[in-house]
Design an enzyme around this catalytic site. Structure first.
Site, PDB file in Angstrom:
ATOM      1  N   ASP A  13       6.600  10.163   4.224  1.00 12.42           N
ATOM      2  CA  ASP A  13       6.876   8.862   3.611  1.00 12.42           C
ATOM      3  C   ASP A  13       7.011   9.094   2.109  1.00 12.42           C
ATOM      4  OD1 ASP A  13       7.153   6.058   3.216  1.00 12.42           O
ATOM      5  OD2 ASP A  13       5.017   5.846   2.815  1.00 12.42           O
ATOM      6  N   SER A  14       7.512   8.081   1.432  1.00 15.04           N
ATOM      7  CA  SER A  14       7.608   8.167  -0.031  1.00 15.04           C
ATOM      8  C   SER A  14       6.225   8.137  -0.667  1.00 15.04           C
ATOM      9  CB  SER A  14       8.401   6.965  -0.551  1.00 15.04           C
ATOM     10  OG  SER A  14       7.706   5.787  -0.192  1.00 15.04           O
ATOM     11  N   CYS A  76       8.925   5.810   7.108  1.00 20.23           N
ATOM     12  CA  CYS A  76       9.398   5.068   5.932  1.00 20.23           C
ATOM     13  C   CYS A  76      10.660   4.317   6.352  1.00 20.23           C
ATOM     14  CB  CYS A  76       9.709   6.068   4.820  1.00 20.23           C
ATOM     15  SG  CYS A  76      10.462   5.357   3.358  1.00 20.23           S
ATOM     16  N   GLU A 154       0.416   2.431  -4.484  1.00 19.91           N
ATOM     17  CA  GLU A 154       0.344   3.857  -4.849  1.00 19.91           C
ATOM     18  C   GLU A 154      -0.631   4.093  -6.007  1.00 19.91           C
ATOM     19  OE1 GLU A 154       1.879   6.711  -3.601  1.00 19.91           O
ATOM     20  OE2 GLU A 154       2.398   5.407  -1.918  1.00 19.91           O
ATOM     21  N   CYS A 186       8.180  -2.406   5.621  1.00 21.67           N
ATOM     22  CA  CYS A 186       7.823  -1.264   4.778  1.00 21.67           C
ATOM     23  C   CYS A 186       6.457  -0.790   5.246  1.00 21.67           C
ATOM     24  CB  CYS A 186       7.779  -1.698   3.309  1.00 21.67           C
ATOM     25  SG  CYS A 186       7.088  -0.447   2.200  1.00 21.67           S
ATOM     26  N   HIS A 188       4.095   0.587   3.797  1.00 21.90           N
ATOM     27  CA  HIS A 188       2.965   0.323   2.889  1.00 21.90           C
ATOM     28  C   HIS A 188       2.351  -1.058   3.173  1.00 21.90           C
ATOM     29  CE1 HIS A 188       4.594   3.652   0.488  1.00 21.90           C
ATOM     30  NE2 HIS A 188       3.545   3.587  -0.310  1.00 21.90           N
TER      31      HIS A 188
HETATM   32  N1  DGL Z   1       6.873   3.103   2.887  1.00 18.05           N
HETATM   33  C1  DGL Z   1       8.230   2.978   2.430  1.00 18.05           C
HETATM   34  C2  DGL Z   1       9.027   2.130   3.414  1.00 18.05           C
HETATM   35  O1  DGL Z   1       8.616   1.969   4.544  1.00 18.05           O
HETATM   36  C3  DGL Z   1       8.214   2.533   1.012  1.00 18.05           C
HETATM   37  C4  DGL Z   1       9.512   2.737   0.337  1.00 18.05           C
HETATM   38  C5  DGL Z   1       9.440   2.895  -1.134  1.00 18.05           C
HETATM   39  O2  DGL Z   1       8.906   3.909  -1.580  1.00 18.05           O
HETATM   40  O3  DGL Z   1       9.976   2.024  -1.834  1.00 18.05           O
HETATM   41  O4  DGL Z   1      10.079   1.643   3.115  1.00 18.05           O
END
Ligand code: DGL
Length: 264
Positions: A13-14, A76, A154, A186, A188
């Protein structure tokens, strides 16, 4: 037994959001070894161009393949909706992606109006547009970009005044439009559910895709004879290329995982 069954499931993931997916996978498939890559240094992906998201997704995938991952979960929505087709066409391992659960929400709604909170990168993607246009029922979809939410999570500001204010701002459009289902697009955002509920109340159903992703992972492992059964894994590794504090915080309840910083 296929020797690759012991190889880890790779997850990226990011940032730390994909741990919400890891938790579902670990609960359903406790014997699986897992390797999680948090590319927090490059978060948020949602504000990046499609080409940048593809480039980062390829880099993450290659790292996980170097560690012999047998299957990759793109935990993600932004990376899935922008890059999964390219990943699938480039690499031989199976990929599991995550997309906003608008189909289940469309089947459930009574007001015929659903809300979706996701990143700009997901809402602007061609894959998201295709899924929303291919629904069997015509429903109203109220879209809202969750600008700034990923950054606060984050940066360890999950429970902060800034978060409450930002959520109130982003969620007000849903309250005005009489939605009865809110899709979290998302990975997160599941960490925000208690706070979201306080703002939108109990009449709106919150839908996310975590459990469905875990079930799909199991199905694909079985189909490819890659599933690991038996005793719970002692090998669940987490890597972040930024500070590990936020990652450690969301994994606090898991005592047997290793969390390390990685130059990546
Ligand atoms: N967890 C990522 C998602 O599901 C976050 C994306 C981001 O870093 O903007 O889209």
């Amino acid at each position: 037994m296929n020797s690759s069954t012991t190889h880890p499931i790779g997850i990226f993931d990011s940032g730390i959001g994909g741990t919400s997916i890891w938790k579902e996978i670990h609960a359903l498939l406790p014997a699986e070894n897992t390797l999680y890559l948090s590319d927090s240094k490059h978060a948020p992906y949602g504000e990046k161009s499609k080409d940048e998201i593809i480039e980062l997704s390829i880099k993450n995938t290659e790292f996980l393949l170097e560690q012999n991952c047998k299957l990759i979960v793109v935990a993600c929505n932004t990376a899935t909706t922008n890059a999964i087709n390219i990943l699938r066409n480039t690499y031989a391992v199976p990929f599991i992606g995550i997309e906003p659960a608008i189909k289940p929400a469309a089947l459930k709604t009574s007001t015929n109006t659903i809300g979706i909170l996701a990143t700009k990168g997901t809402l602007n993607s061609a894959l998201f547009e295709k899924t929303s246009n291919n629904l069997d029922y015509k429903i109203n979809i109220i879209e809202q970009v969750g600008e700034g939410l990923v950054e606060l999570i984050e940066n360890g500001k999950l429970h902060s005044k800034e978060m409450t204010a930002l959520l109130e701002k982003h969620l007000s459009i849903f309250l005005k439009n009489n939605i009865d289902c809110l899709v979290l697009g998302c990975t997160h955002y599941p960490y925000l559910i208690p706070q979201i509920k306080k703002i939108i109340g109990s009449q709106i159903t919150i839908i996310d895709s975590g459990e469905a992703v875990a079930r799909q992972t199991k199905k694909v492992l079985e189909k490819n004879q890659l599933i690991r059964l038996g005793a719970p894994s002692k090998n669940c590794q987490f890597y972040s290329n930024k500070k590990i504090d936020s990652l450690s915080e969301v994994l606090r309840a898991y005592k047997n995982v290793s969390i390390e910083k990685l130059a990546f």
